[in-house]
Design an enzyme around this catalytic site. Structure first.
Site, PDB file in Angstrom:
ATOM      1  N   ARG A  39     109.482  26.220  47.429  1.00  0.00           N
ATOM      2  CA  ARG A  39     110.772  26.848  47.170  1.00  0.00           C
ATOM      3  C   ARG A  39     111.899  26.086  47.846  1.00  0.00           C
ATOM      4  O   ARG A  39     113.060  26.409  47.625  1.00  0.00           O
ATOM      5  CB  ARG A  39     110.755  28.277  47.715  1.00  0.00           C
ATOM      6  CG  ARG A  39     110.630  29.364  46.650  1.00  0.00           C
ATOM      7  CD  ARG A  39     110.739  30.668  47.375  1.00  0.00           C
ATOM      8  NE  ARG A  39     110.944  31.845  46.589  1.00  0.00           N
ATOM      9  CZ  ARG A  39     110.002  32.564  46.015  1.00  0.00           C
ATOM     10  NH1 ARG A  39     108.765  32.146  46.014  1.00  0.00           N
ATOM     11  NH2 ARG A  39     110.303  33.696  45.423  1.00  0.00           N
TER      12      ARG A  39
ATOM     13  N   ARG B 264     112.096  45.686  36.057  1.00  0.00           N
ATOM     14  CA  ARG B 264     110.701  45.320  36.354  1.00  0.00           C
ATOM     15  C   ARG B 264     110.014  46.394  37.182  1.00  0.00           C
ATOM     16  O   ARG B 264     110.538  46.903  38.151  1.00  0.00           O
ATOM     17  CB  ARG B 264     110.661  43.998  37.116  1.00  0.00           C
ATOM     18  CG  ARG B 264     109.246  43.612  37.545  1.00  0.00           C
ATOM     19  CD  ARG B 264     109.154  42.176  37.960  1.00  0.00           C
ATOM     20  NE  ARG B 264     109.783  41.886  39.231  1.00  0.00           N
ATOM     21  CZ  ARG B 264     109.787  40.672  39.782  1.00  0.00           C
ATOM     22  NH1 ARG B 264     109.230  39.656  39.151  1.00  0.00           N
ATOM     23  NH2 ARG B 264     110.375  40.477  40.937  1.00  0.00           N
TER      24      ARG B 264
ATOM     25  N   ARG C 136     109.281  47.159  42.866  1.00  0.00           N
ATOM     26  CA  ARG C 136     109.076  46.416  44.102  1.00  0.00           C
ATOM     27  C   ARG C 136     110.186  46.737  45.098  1.00  0.00           C
ATOM     28  O   ARG C 136     111.324  46.923  44.701  1.00  0.00           O
ATOM     29  CB  ARG C 136     109.101  44.904  43.796  1.00  0.00           C
ATOM     30  CG  ARG C 136     107.756  44.321  43.518  1.00  0.00           C
ATOM     31  CD  ARG C 136     107.807  42.912  42.986  1.00  0.00           C
ATOM     32  NE  ARG C 136     108.580  41.956  43.783  1.00  0.00           N
ATOM     33  CZ  ARG C 136     108.507  40.626  43.626  1.00  0.00           C
ATOM     34  NH1 ARG C 136     107.704  40.114  42.704  1.00  0.00           N
ATOM     35  NH2 ARG C 136     109.240  39.827  44.350  1.00  0.00           N
TER      36      ARG C 136
HETATM   37  P1  AMP Z   1     108.033  36.143  44.741  1.00  0.00           P
HETATM   38  O1  AMP Z   1     106.993  37.155  44.389  1.00  0.00           O
HETATM   39  O2  AMP Z   1     107.626  34.726  44.424  1.00  0.00           O
HETATM   40  O3  AMP Z   1     109.399  36.492  44.193  1.00  0.00           O
HETATM   41  O4  AMP Z   1     108.169  36.170  46.337  1.00  0.00           O
HETATM   42  C1  AMP Z   1     108.581  37.348  47.013  1.00  0.00           C
HETATM   43  C2  AMP Z   1     109.176  36.974  48.362  1.00  0.00           C
HETATM   44  O5  AMP Z   1     108.177  36.329  49.184  1.00  0.00           O
HETATM   45  C3  AMP Z   1     110.333  35.985  48.335  1.00  0.00           C
HETATM   46  O6  AMP Z   1     111.576  36.622  48.040  1.00  0.00           O
HETATM   47  C4  AMP Z   1     110.277  35.417  49.736  1.00  0.00           C
HETATM   48  O7  AMP Z   1     110.793  36.335  50.685  1.00  0.00           O
HETATM   49  C5  AMP Z   1     108.775  35.312  49.996  1.00  0.00           C
HETATM   50  N1  AMP Z   1     108.240  34.003  49.556  1.00  0.00           N
HETATM   51  C6  AMP Z   1     107.346  33.772  48.547  1.00  0.00           C
HETATM   52  N2  AMP Z   1     107.084  32.459  48.428  1.00  0.00           N
HETATM   53  C7  AMP Z   1     107.822  31.835  49.387  1.00  0.00           C
HETATM   54  C8  AMP Z   1     107.997  30.472  49.756  1.00  0.00           C
HETATM   55  N3  AMP Z   1     107.375  29.470  49.114  1.00  0.00           N
HETATM   56  N4  AMP Z   1     108.856  30.208  50.792  1.00  0.00           N
HETATM   57  C9  AMP Z   1     109.490  31.194  51.440  1.00  0.00           C
HETATM   58  N5  AMP Z   1     109.379  32.496  51.146  1.00  0.00           N
HETATM   59  C10 AMP Z   1     108.548  32.826  50.111  1.00  0.00           C
END
Ligand code: AMP
Length: 218
Positions: free
Chosen positions: A93, A130, A162
């Site tokens: 990310r 969602r 969520r």
């Molecule tokens: P997601 O389900 O991919 O939207 O991830 C949910 C949350 O997890 C994000 O908003 C971040 O707070 C954290 N997160 C997931 N992947 C990462 C990553 N590669 N780097 C930093 N934070 C992450």
């Protein structure tokens, strides 16, 4: 049996990455590794990582690079991913994470990085509607006519919003995507590893575009 694949899927939150990763994972017979799912599992289990990550996730911020890199390095060296590959969803990310990923995968480099392109206003409305199954993680879109409580048609779990799908947190995550994650598009584009795919259309249409683009590069 096909020979697997090492893929990264980029795209705004709500672009449909989760849905497409499940299909790609079946198609290429490699694990779908979602760092968001890994963190949410840690939160549910109340591990040290989960306790630390919950407030960060709920506020729409990013968990620290070192923690995320350690988590992914360990996961992609597991038996199911080491030889055949994986689909990374939600990682990298930041450019720092991408640079580390190149180091970790130096002996088996990524095949292709796919950017699933969906405009911001479309993902904003998808994310607001969602809902997810607390048990199996399946995604649904609320129309306002669902029963309450809402039960998952796949596993019977509770379907809920969520904690980080509030309007403030959604906007913050989309802003962070522009500043932190969009530079990855240049990073991978400059090294010739990027495929940009139109993510607007039915899941079947988008999947057909994705598999075609990936198979051309394997
Ligand atoms: P997601 O389900 O991919 O939207 O991830 C949910 C949350 O997890 C994000 O908003 C971040 O707070 C954290 N997160 C997931 N992947 C990462 C990553 N590669 N780097 C930093 N934070 C992450």
């Amino acid at each position: 049996m096909n020979s697997g694949a090492r893929l990264v899927l980029l795209g705004r939150q709500g672009a449909g990455k989760g849905t497409q990763c499940v299909r790609l994972s079946r198609h290429f017979v490699v694990p779908h590794i979602s760092t968001g799912d890994m963190l949410r599992a840690a939160v549910r289990e109340g591990t040290e990582l989960g306790l630390m990550a919950k407030a960060v996730i709920d506020a729409g911020n990013l968990v620290g690079d070192d923690i995320m890199i350690g988590l992914v390095a360990e996961r992609i060296q597991a038996d199911d991913a080491r030889d055949r590959g994986y689909i990374l969803d939600g990682f990298p990310r930041t450019v720092a994470q991408a640079v580390s990923l190149d180091e970790i995968t130096a002996s088996h480099p990524l095949d292709v990085v796919v950017d699933l392109v969906v405009p911001r206003d479309l993902v904003l409305s998808r994310l607001s509607a969602r809902r997810v199954c607390r048990d199996c993680g399946a995604n649904f879109q609320a129309t306002g006519t669902e029963p309450s409580p809402w039960t998952c048609e796949n596993c019977g779990g509770d379907v809920v919003q969520r904690d980080d799908d509030t309007p403030d947190a959604i906007n913050k995550r989309l802003d962070l995507y522009e500043t932190q994650t969009q530079p990855l598009i240049d990073f991978y584009g400059e090294s010739g590893r990027l495929a940009q795919i139109d993510g607007v259309g039915s899941p079947d249409e988008v999947f057909a575009r994705l598999t075609k683009a990936v198979e051309q590069r394997l």
